[in-house]
Design an enzyme around this catalytic site. Structure first.
Site, PDB file in Angstrom:
ATOM      1  N   GLU A  62       0.804  -1.217   0.000  1.00 20.52           N
ATOM      2  CA  GLU A  62       0.000   0.000   0.000  1.00 20.52           C
ATOM      3  C   GLU A  62       0.840   1.272   0.000  1.00 20.52           C
ATOM      4  OE1 GLU A  62      -3.696   0.309   0.407  1.00 20.52           O
ATOM      5  OE2 GLU A  62      -3.425  -1.625  -0.546  1.00 20.52           O
ATOM      6  N   ASP A  80      -8.164   7.256  -8.263  1.00 18.35           N
ATOM      7  CA  ASP A  80      -8.896   6.019  -8.509  1.00 18.35           C
ATOM      8  C   ASP A  80     -10.412   6.206  -8.397  1.00 18.35           C
ATOM      9  OD1 ASP A  80      -9.130   6.376  -5.803  1.00 18.35           O
ATOM     10  OD2 ASP A  80      -8.450   4.374  -5.241  1.00 18.35           O
ATOM     11  N   THR A  85      -7.396   9.044  -0.203  1.00 15.30           N
ATOM     12  CA  THR A  85      -7.018   7.778   0.419  1.00 15.30           C
ATOM     13  C   THR A  85      -6.026   8.112   1.520  1.00 15.30           C
ATOM     14  OG1 THR A  85      -7.343   6.503  -1.608  1.00 15.30           O
ATOM     15  CG2 THR A  85      -5.869   5.573   0.044  1.00 15.30           C
TER      16      THR A  85
END
Length: 278
Positions: A62, A80, A85
């Site tokens: 990640e 995305d 995020t």
């Protein structure tokens, strides 16, 4: 820090399954013909040291780093379609889990620096929008990340939504630490729930190909089926189409027969090499 693919979060949460550390009984209507009980060997992923290993493994994929505790402050839009995020497990402003996190933080510490963004987080949920967030939110997230209470809130939500359901389900399926990690990594990327592209859908697809150990199946055979089913789902989306976290990480451990995830561990993700000595 270079951007890495992140997971979509299903809205429905997987049921948290509580299993005894030694004996686990398969549960659920979907688990046809289980054996009476499965006695697991080795240390489970809920052991503190094994959990730290799991967090390092996830962080390598990640965040391109084994230092998962440095990721409390992480936040960016990786393009995305899920908004921002952020954090140790990739909480997203567009998928609801970031909203849940900030609500939990505010319950623990009313008036915190992120509480004022709750109305905006509710509005952008389900979209890629930054409306009401933007640069001030990014700066305040970094400031909040220094707060031990916010760090605990991230840990709490990681465990509630991802870690505990994944490990509980894996234990009920008779899987040791490697299988527990395979479930955890899948639920982090694909989200809980029973949709075909979620963790539950991946597990269901694998069970059509092989029996779980709790059903009397071979652990290696079932894990291969699970990882192959996951790769099918990963390849459906451009952001997840690089399957190296399966091919050169989890499959490496599986081929080595390291079902207990015993160090030393050596693997690659996105071409980068990593090791955990002990």
């Amino acid at each position: 820090m270079r951007p890495q693919p992140r997971r979509a979060l299903g809205i429905a949460l997987a049921a948290v399954l509580v299993a005894a550390p030694a004996v686990v009984v398969s549960a659920g209507a979907a688990d046809a013909a289980p054996t009476a009980a499965v006695r697991l060997k080795g240390v489970g992923l809920d052991d503190p040291h094994e959990k730290d290993i799991a967090m390092q493994l996830v962080s390598s994929a990640e965040n391109s780093s084994l230092d998962w505790k440095a990721q409390y402050k992480y936040i960016e839009d990786i393009g995305d379609g899920r908004g921002y995020t952020a954090g140790i497990i990739g909480f997203c402003s567009g998928t609801g889990d970031m909203l849940d996190l900030v609500q939990h933080y505010t319950a623990l510490k009313p008036g915190n620096v992120l509480a004022k963004y709750l109305p905006a987080l509710k509005k952008v949920n389900g979209s890629a929008s930054h409306a009401g967030l933007g640069t001030p939110f990014v700066k305040d997230w970094a400031a909040a990340a220094k707060d031990p209470v916010f760090q605990q809130a991230q840990n709490d939500e990681r465990d509630r939504v991802y870690f505990n359901p994944a490990v509980g389900r894996a234990k009920a399926d008779g899987l040791r630490a490697l299988g527990q990690f395979a479930y955890y990594d899948a639920i982090v990327m694909h989200g809980p729930g029973d949709g075909s592209d979620s963790f539950g859908g991946i597990r269901a697809a694998a069970m059509k190909k092989a029996r779980t150990p709790a059903q009397g199946g071979d652990e290696a055979t079932y894990l291969k089926a699970f990882l192959e089913a996951r790769k099918v789902v990963m390849k459906k989306e451009e952001a997840h189409s690089d399957t190296s976290r399966v091919d050169t990480e989890q499959t490496v451990f599986l081929n080595a027969g390291d079902f207990d995830l015993n160090p030393p561990l050596h693997w690659k993700v996105y071409g980068d090499s990593y090791s955990i000595a002990s």
